[in-house]
Design an enzyme around this catalytic site. Structure first.
Site, short mmCIF file in Angstrom:
data_model
loop_
_atom_site.label_atom_id
_atom_site.label_comp_id
_atom_site.label_asym_id
_atom_site.label_seq_id
_atom_site.Cartn_x
_atom_site.Cartn_y
_atom_site.Cartn_z
N ASN A 144 90.41 47.82 12.47
CA ASN A 144 91.71 47.14 12.45
C ASN A 144 91.98 46.43 11.13
OD1 ASN A 144 92.17 47.89 15.15
ND2 ASN A 144 90.84 46.22 15.82
N HIS A 170 81.25 41.40 13.53
CA HIS A 170 82.51 41.72 12.88
C HIS A 170 82.66 40.96 11.55
CE1 HIS A 170 85.86 44.23 13.53
NE2 HIS A 170 86.69 43.42 14.14
N ASP A 190 82.26 45.68 8.34
CA ASP A 190 81.31 46.19 9.32
C ASP A 190 81.62 47.64 9.65
OD1 ASP A 190 82.89 45.65 12.40
OD2 ASP A 190 83.69 44.89 10.51
#
Length: 559
Positions: free
Chosen positions: A112, A19, A91
């Site tokens: 997100n 991430h 990512d």
């Protein structure tokens, strides 16, 4: 002037995660091109330099991924830039490892960090999508992106980061074609089998930056000493980490609420002061303080006791300021109630686990063809003791009563389950250290309050299971209860002992004694009174729990 943003989570724990490849990219650019030292600003850290005659600001948001937009929006407004001047490195699950693509505008595609940025600056910014590959199933995504790159990934990862750095000047000049070519020159050519790989720097540079996030500037200065300030920061970190977990597990609202509380909670209310000074392990493996507080708030919403708070919870959508005003106000208006709820450990009774147990029971029905006795250890409120009354949709048919208020429809993979059917249960009972009575309105509220507000299907399943529930489980230790429960005979019936994500919470002494009780009962079992041990428990893997089944004695052949 350009603003380039590398997405990731702050702290050494996350430094090597997939991430965090966006962070790694901007750190490599800063290192290779002689940018100024990093400094804290805009709820993150920044550095600046010049590429192809263009001033470039590099930003690492330290708000955690879910609130990246706060940092980006603050920086963009400070420098008087537009979204067209912003480039975000992140990512990308939908690209194979080592692939890099440039995209202008568009939706967040489930990311997100991008979703947060959309909320603060819109969608017109440029993205550098850094492929990390997909784990194969959506249930594995959370563990996958929050785990470190494997050793086997380090060669291609270093190539990608070097390629991005090589092409940085072209990107600053808005020549995305030349940027892509620079990346391809690093990643596309096959490596000679006799050449030695360059030692990757990604983890090293990430570690250099892995310092604890700065205190949020909106929080009033601590009135306590240094130790209390350290405790408050640990509490904030627990809320941020819980937010990441919630978001990854399908609750964007909780993924937003948790870090919002982390950023804005202060000691001006009794509730806030107590939470921020909570001692000991306050995370999910300890006292679960973030879930205690948010469960208490959700309880107010479920009972309709605070109109202002209800108006900000799903399905309603409000901005962060409005949501926080309602939360902060509720802490004042309902201080006594919230303080009482903070004394309680979070407790749920996940009905969806029955979707794993029922096919196993169908299999046992094929094997023995006997009525069932059900005994559940760690039963919470005993909702899954009524699983024979649930309706489970299998790939080609459904089993269980058609009029059941609990309809389970899981995704199926692999071999098809046994033929669906309705089971015959003659006796059922459970035990729990702290059982809840599903017929007690206060206990029923607790079962629902610790579910997440933007997952109405889970709430519906729990309400349906409460309607079907029998008596509350017995309070006590699982080992002693099992020894007594299994001491008698059960002719012409199959006795099934089962647990679901409970065994890990038993003490070693209880585990040992419970195992001995089951093994002793298994030694007494016969082909006309068999025993089965069914366990849905964590097995150390990241992608869920394992289902295991032991039976005894060997069943007779059925015609």
């Amino acid at each position: 002037m350009k603003l380039w943003v590398g997405l990731g989570n702050p702290g050494r724990k996350y430094a090597g995660n997939r991430h965090n490849i966006g962070w790694m990219a901007v750190e490599r650019i800063a290192e290779d091109h002689g940018f100024a030292p990093w400094r804290s600003k805009f709820q993150g850290s920044v550095t600046e330099g010049v590429l192809d005659g263009e001033k470039v600001i590099l930003l690492r948001p330290e708000t955690f991924m879910n609130l990246s937009g706060q940092s980006v929006g603050e920086a963009m407004r400070f420098y008087k830039l537009t979204p067209d001047d912003v480039t975000v490195f992140h990512d990308e699950l939908d690209l194979a490892p080592g692939k890099v693509r440039v995209k202008q505008g568009g939706g967040p595609a489930g990311h997100n960090g991008l979703r947060s940025i959309h909320q603060h600056i819109g969608e017109a910014y440029r993205r550098i999508r850094l492929g990390i590959g997909h784990p194969g199933h959506k249930d594995r995504v959370a563990g996958y992106v929050l785990s470190d790159f494997a050793k086997a990934d380090q060669t291609w990862l270093d190539d990608v980061l070097r390629g991005v750095s090589d092409g940085a000047a072209a990107l600053a000049g808005d020549d995305t074609g030349r940027f892509q070519n620079a990346v391809a020159l690093r990643t596309a050519p096959p490596r000679s089998s006799t050449s030695s790989a360059t030692p990757p720097k990604a983890r090293d540079t990430a570690d250099k930056a892995a310092t604890p996030p700065q205190d949020d500037t909106r929080t009033p200065p601590s009135k306590a000493g240094g130790s209390l300030q350290m405790t408050a920061e640990r509490v904030r970190g627990a809320f941020r980490s819980q937010g990441i977990s919630c978001d990854m597990l399908g609750s964007p609202f909780m993924g937003r609420l948790m870090p919002l509380i982390a950023a804005r909670l202060d000691d001006t209310t009794a509730v806030g002061a107590r939470v921020l000074s909570w001692p000991g392990d306050i995370g999910p493996a300890g006292q679960s303080i973030p879930l205690r507080l948010t469960g208490a708030l959700h309880g107010l919403v479920l009972e309709g006791l605070d109109d202002a708070l209800v108006a900000t919870y799903p399905p309603n959508a409000v901005d962060d300021d409005t949501l926080w005003r309602a939360v902060h106000g509720a802490m004042t208006r309902h201080e006594a109630r919230l303080m009482a709820w903070l004394d309680q450990f979070p407790q749920t009774n996940e009905v969806r686990r029955a979707a794993a147990l029922l096919p196993a029971l169908w299999h046992l029905d094929d094997v023995y063809g006997l009525p069932l006795i059900l005994s559940e250890a760690g039963a919470s409120a005993g909702l899954n003791l009524s699983l024979d009354r649930f309706r489970l949709q299998a790939p080609d048919e459904a089993g269980g009563p058609a009029d059941s208020p609990v309809h389970l429809a899981p995704q199926w993979r692999g071999t098809a389950p046994p033929r669906a059917r309705t089971l015959h249960v003659t006796d059922r009972a459970g035990v729990d250290r702290n059982p809840l009575d599903p017929h007690d309105p206060a206990d029923a509220l607790r079962l629902m309050a610790y579910l997440w507000p933007d997952q109405p299907h889970r709430l519906s399943l729990t309400r349906g299971a409460i309607a079907l529930a029998g008596p509350a489980p017995q309070a006590g230790d699982a080992a002693g209860w099992l020894a007594a429960r299994l001491s008698g005979a059960w002719p012409d019936r199959l006795h099934v002992v089962y647990t679901t994500i409970a065994w890990q919470y038993f003490s070693p002494e209880t585990q040992s004694a419970a195992t001995a009780a089951v093994e002793a009962a298994g030694a007494r079992a016969s082909r006309t009174s068999p025993l089965a041990l069914l366990m849905l428990e964590a097995d150390g893997a990241r992608d869920g729990a394992a289902l295991s089944l032991r039976i005894g004695p060997t069943p007779p052949r059925r015609a």
